[in-house]
Scaffold this motif. Structure first.
Motif, mmCIF file in Angstrom:
data_model
loop_
_atom_site.group_PDB
_atom_site.id
_atom_site.type_symbol
_atom_site.label_atom_id
_atom_site.label_comp_id
_atom_site.label_asym_id
_atom_site.label_seq_id
_atom_site.Cartn_x
_atom_site.Cartn_y
_atom_site.Cartn_z
ATOM 1 N N ASP A 2 0.811 -1.213 0.000
ATOM 2 C CA ASP A 2 0.000 0.000 0.000
ATOM 3 C C ASP A 2 0.850 1.272 0.000
ATOM 4 N N HIS A 3 2.169 1.103 0.131
ATOM 5 C CA HIS A 3 3.081 2.256 0.073
ATOM 6 C C HIS A 3 3.777 2.355 -1.294
ATOM 7 N N LEU A 4 3.353 1.540 -2.233
ATOM 8 C CA LEU A 4 3.995 1.568 -3.547
ATOM 9 C C LEU A 4 3.875 2.923 -4.244
ATOM 10 N N PRO A 5 2.767 3.673 -4.098
ATOM 11 C CA PRO A 5 2.750 4.998 -4.734
ATOM 12 C C PRO A 5 3.900 5.890 -4.271
ATOM 13 N N VAL A 12 2.407 -2.440 -8.530
ATOM 14 C CA VAL A 12 3.189 -1.379 -9.173
ATOM 15 C C VAL A 12 2.367 -0.698 -10.250
ATOM 16 N N ALA A 13 1.648 -1.493 -11.031
ATOM 17 C CA ALA A 13 0.810 -0.911 -12.081
ATOM 18 C C ALA A 13 -0.288 -0.037 -11.470
ATOM 19 N N ALA A 14 -0.914 -0.501 -10.383
ATOM 20 C CA ALA A 14 -1.965 0.289 -9.734
ATOM 21 C C ALA A 14 -1.387 1.568 -9.141
ATOM 22 N N ALA A 15 -0.198 1.482 -8.573
ATOM 23 C CA ALA A 15 0.423 2.679 -8.005
ATOM 24 C C ALA A 15 0.704 3.715 -9.075
ATOM 25 N N CYS A 16 1.119 3.269 -10.228
ATOM 26 C CA CYS A 16 1.446 4.202 -11.312
ATOM 27 C C CYS A 16 0.202 4.923 -11.839
ATOM 28 N N ARG A 17 -0.936 4.265 -11.736
ATOM 29 C CA ARG A 17 -2.152 4.954 -12.207
ATOM 30 C C ARG A 17 -2.966 5.546 -11.050
ATOM 31 N N ASP A 77 -4.372 4.087 -8.366
ATOM 32 C CA ASP A 77 -5.573 3.300 -8.077
ATOM 33 C C ASP A 77 -5.509 2.758 -6.648
ATOM 34 N N GLN A 78 -5.962 3.552 -5.663
ATOM 35 C CA GLN A 78 -5.897 3.140 -4.265
ATOM 36 C C GLN A 78 -6.841 1.988 -3.968
ATOM 37 N N GLY A 79 -7.962 1.918 -4.656
ATOM 38 C CA GLY A 79 -8.900 0.819 -4.427
ATOM 39 C C GLY A 79 -8.269 -0.524 -4.727
ATOM 40 N N THR A 80 -7.560 -0.601 -5.840
ATOM 41 C CA THR A 80 -6.888 -1.858 -6.187
ATOM 42 C C THR A 80 -5.794 -2.177 -5.186
ATOM 43 N N LEU A 81 -5.041 -1.168 -4.780
ATOM 44 C CA LEU A 81 -3.975 -1.403 -3.799
ATOM 45 C C LEU A 81 -4.528 -1.936 -2.482
ATOM 46 N N SER A 82 -5.692 -1.403 -2.063
ATOM 47 C CA SER A 82 -6.310 -1.888 -0.830
ATOM 48 C C SER A 82 -6.714 -3.349 -0.965
ATOM 49 N N ALA A 83 -7.252 -3.713 -2.107
ATOM 50 C CA ALA A 83 -7.636 -5.108 -2.331
ATOM 51 C C ALA A 83 -6.404 -6.014 -2.391
ATOM 52 N N LEU A 84 -5.344 -5.521 -2.993
ATOM 53 C CA LEU A 84 -4.113 -6.309 -3.068
ATOM 54 C C LEU A 84 -3.515 -6.515 -1.676
#
Length: 840
Positions: free
Chosen positions: A767-770, A803-808, A810-817
């Motif tokens: 969740d810290h990837l961004p 990484v892909a979600a962080a680049c766009r 997308d916090q929702g996807t990161l939370s699910a991941l």
């Protein structure tokens, strides 16, 4: 085979180096005969819980040691962040100015700055640098170190081999005191458990706590199921004995070492005086070529000073390093409890030896659980009747309890005698009078044969006497009163014209001023001159200015790397999109195995890297180095190492091989990265760095530093040790340590007989990837060793998607991941030091 202590030829005695954790311990060390002491100020030292020295105390300590003819080494042996580097430079400069004889450092960047700013001040490589092979020592010599403190785990034959293969640098070894369970400089357990880092001088000693050895089957993600306790020697599985090579000191004294080091900056002045005095007397006898036999009385006093049971240590290949039954001081056995009187609160103790407790002694009444031991101080010397004594105790004790003598009033008296027995330094003094003004010229004779000349023209004019002029004897009586100073006037020549008078107090002030001039003369002889100081200050200003940086953040899409230990893990991570595979097999590497890994990586356009163990001693290097040219030809173009010695070994054997730096290099600052740039393509930063410090580090990205990698997932490696609490788990079963809070720390054993202990909670930074993407980090790494192929593959896919979600954004996807990571994690998840700054 019995050890031969027969008469031998005289030798040049190695330096006896003593700890000084306080001004009292410093005085004890010097009085007992230390050639040199090591100590720390209140900043940047690896023993922050010792008393240590304020700046004023540090200056005085250096001057006092030099007055006694001893050298002073200052420890600056912690890891340093970028924000602290300017203060470290100023501190090093100040140490140089006040006459420090050497500094001990751990941080690679700090060592480089010291060479740049104060090249005249000798550098010693701390044992925290984990130097343990010939290549590491040779690297230290090339980098300007004058001495290296070797890892305690090396054996004497290894030390002799290193000394034979490397010149131009002194070798220092520990000979007495506490042993760390982990290789020094590689221990993160205190940091991970309690936020107190040994690399910052704040170790909480979790190795002295009780643990239970457990074994279990693994689930599909490498987690334990149905834990079972494994019988062990005792509950303190990580607690080492104390080192004492005194019985074999003649053998070590004849080894090719420059300095014998006593551990103990947390110990009392009594401990320091006792241990230093015993080793001093023994070394002097050995150096003179006289027959020397270790003394039973000396061994008893060493034990009384402090011991957790003694061992000859790794250096002499001792079979018993561990003391797993209890972690604290054992003193010496005194006897056992016969009875206890609750009315008198007295225990009757039957003595088993010749020692009878006396007033001021400390006793421990021992149970099976050291936390329930009862301690007491003896008040009044108890009467001995039929081999028994009665002692008052603060709590009930049981019949049969062992009684230990853990504090000796006799040793305290011996310490006072040692301190009082320090002989004053002789001065030959000549005094003449110039128009009534006393003029002093003196020669001081140092303890090592030095001579120091001091002159002083008194701020006093003696007037012609009106009635009772002072005689030469009167003046001599005042000028030779040196009590309370480290000096004695051995010879006094007075060219006194007679007929003069001055108050006694005025003559006393003149004498004190002259002795102060003597001290100033000696202090100045050990300090750099004004021109050297001025040039060093200019260099310091330039170095501090050079630390500034533009602060630009270059966003980067990081690739995903994976540590794994099986071909199946390699295949799973490759299929899931890993860009780099760091392969560290459980068993010794073979060319066939590495070629299999290379083939699996080629199928997925993944780069294979051979990950070497954290510790690479001679046997490993001799087996691994010949494999490198053929492996490069087989498309394995990289090796990951944790030490500069291993890096040099790779580069020498196969210059085409790319080098990757593991977390064991302890990268904390940009200057360290600059020093590593000529060797490494990419370096993993220390997992102890918080996000803010990591951001500063990442801002240095460019052509003159390696690419950066961050550990984002897995149970962080917290210890590496030569000890094996248990044999490797059969059938790929889980092996771990469980503490009293129920936390389970995984164990991993490798083919080099090393044991690795990992954190009980899994690091997760998905969740810290961004933020990591925004820093411009080049790669993120998942530690999947011991977790099986399913964990390696699924966790890789989660982070590729993360990484892909962080680049766009997308916090929702990161939370699910993150929720998906939790389902696969061991012991829960933590953001670790990325989100929680270290204490201190």
């Amino acid at each position: 085979m019995p050890h031969d202590h027969s008469r031998a030829d005289p030798i040049v005695s190695p330096e006896l180096l003593a700890p000084a954790g306080s001004p009292e311990a410093l005085a004890a060390a010097l009085a007992a005969g230390a050639d040199a002491v090591y100590l720390a100020g209140r900043r940047f030292g690896a023993r922050q819980y010792a008393a240590n020295f304020s700046d004023d105390e540090l200056r005085s300590a250096i001057d006092y040691a030099h007055l006694q003819g001893a050298r002073v080494y200052i420890t600056v042996n912690t890891l340093i962040s970028d924000a602290e580097l300017p203060d470290v430079i100023r501190y090093l400069l100040w140490l140089y100015e006040i006459g420090a004889d050497a500094i001990l450092v751990q941080d690679i960047g700090v060592a480089a700055l010291a060479r740049e700013v104060i090249p005249d001040l000798p550098l010693h490589a701390s044992t925290q640098m984990t130097i343990h092979n010939r290549e590491g020592v040779a690297r230290a010599a090339r980098e300007g170190f004058s001495r290296v403190v070797l890892a305690r785990e090396l054996t004497l034959p290894e030390i002799e081999d290193i000394a034979a293969g490397v010149s131009g640098i002194g070798i220092e070894v520990f000979v007495h005191g506490a042993l760390c369970y982990c290789y020094s400089g590689q221990c993160l357990l205190s940091s991970m458990i309690g936020n107190r880092s040994g690399n910052r001088g704040m170790c909480a000693q979790p190795c002295r706590k009780p643990y239970r050895l457990v074994i279990a089957e693994k689930d599909e993600y490498g987690r334990p199921e149905a834990l079972q306790t494994v019988p062990a020697e005792g509950p303190y599985l990580l607690s080492t004995r104390d080192l004492a090579i005194y019985p074999y000191l003649d053998r070590i004294a004849r080894a090719p070492v420059a300095s014998l080091k006593i551990e103990g900056r947390m110990r009392s002045a009594e401990y320091v005086a006792t241990v230093v005095g015993i080793y001093r007397r023994a070394l002097d006898t050995i150096a003179a070529g006289e027959a020397w036999t270790p003394s039973g009385e000396d061994m008893r006093d060493l034990a009384l000073a402090f011991n957790r049971e003694f061992t000859e240590g790794y250096i002499l290949s001792a079979p018993d390093i561990m003391a797993r039954d209890r972690p604290g001081n054992r003193g010496i056995p005194l006897g056992s409890v016969v009875s206890y009187s609750p009315q008198r609160r007295e225990a009757t103790v039957r003595l088993t030896g010749e020692v009878v407790p006396r007033s001021g002694d400390g006793l421990a009444f021992c149970t099976d659980d050291p936390d329930r031991d009862v301690g007491t101080i003896v008040h009044g010397t108890p009467a001995l009747r039929r081999g028994m004594v009665r002692v008052r105790v603060p709590a009930p004790v049981d019949r049969g309890m062992r009684v230990l003598l853990t504090k000796s009033a006799d040793l305290e008296e011996q310490t006072r005698e040692i301190l009082e027995g320090l002989q004053p330094l002789p001065i030959d003094l000549a005094v003449t009078w110039d128009d009534g003004v006393p003029c002093f010229e003196g020669t001081l004779f140092g303890r090592n044969g030095e001579r120091f000349q001091a002159a002083y023209r008194a701020d006093l004019r003696m007037e012609p006497a009106r009635s009772r002029p002072l005689s030469a004897e009167d003046i001599a009586g005042q000028l030779t009163r040196t009590g309370g100073t480290p000096f004695i006037i051995r010879r006094l020549d007075l060219d006194y014209p007679g007929g003069l008078f001055a108050p006694p107090g005025a003559l006393n002030r003149a004498r004190r001023a002259f002795l102060g001039r003597v001290e100033e003369t000696i202090a100045a002889a050990w300090r750099p001159g004004p021109d050297a100081v001025r040039e060093a200050r200019d260099r310091a200003e330039a170095a501090i200015a050079g630390l500034t940086h533009p602060g630009r953040v270059m966003e980067q899409v990081p690739s995903v790397s994976v540590y794994t230990d099986t071909p199946e893990g390699v295949e799973a991570a490759t299929r899931a999109g890993a860009r780099t595979i760091y392969f560290e097999p459980v068993d010794p590497m073979t060319p066939t195995l590495l070629e299999e890994v290379a083939a699996l990586c080629r199928a997925g356009s993944t780069e294979p890297v051979w990950k070497w163990p954290s510790i690479t001693r001679r046997a490993f290097l001799d087996a691994a180095i010949p494999l490198l040219p053929s492996l490069h030809d087989a498309d394995i173009h990289g090796v990951m190492v944790s030490g500069l010695g291993a890096a040099d070994a790779v580069r020498k054997a196969e210059p085409r091989m790319e080098l990757f730096g593991a977390a064991g290099l302890n990268v904390w600052n940009r200057r360290t990265l600059r020093e590593l740039a000529p060797l490494f393509l990419r370096c993993t930063v220390s997992p102890e760095l918080p996000a803010a410090d990591l951001t500063r580090l990442a801002e240095s990205r460019g052509g003159d530093v390696p690419l950066l990698e961050v550990l984002v997932q897995g149970t962080i490696e917290a210890m590496v040790t030569e000890d094996r609490p248990a044999a490797a788990a059969p059938g790929n079963r889980f092996l771990g340590l469980q503490d009293r809070r129920g936390r389970i720390f995984p164990l991993r054993c490798d083919g080099e007989s090393l044991t690795y202990i990992a954190n009980a909670v899994e690091t997760c930074l998905i969740d810290h990837l961004p933020r990591i993407v925004g820093m411009g980090i080049d790669a993120v790494v998942i530690d999947a060793r011991g977790r099986g192929p399913r964990y390696a593959g699924e966790m890789t896919r989660l982070y590729v998607d993360g990484v892909a979600a962080a680049c766009r954004g997308d916090q929702g996807t990161l939370s699910a991941l993150k929720d998906a990571v939790k389902k696969r994690a061991f012991g829960g998840i933590t953001g670790g030091h990325f989100v929680r700054r270290l204490a201190g």
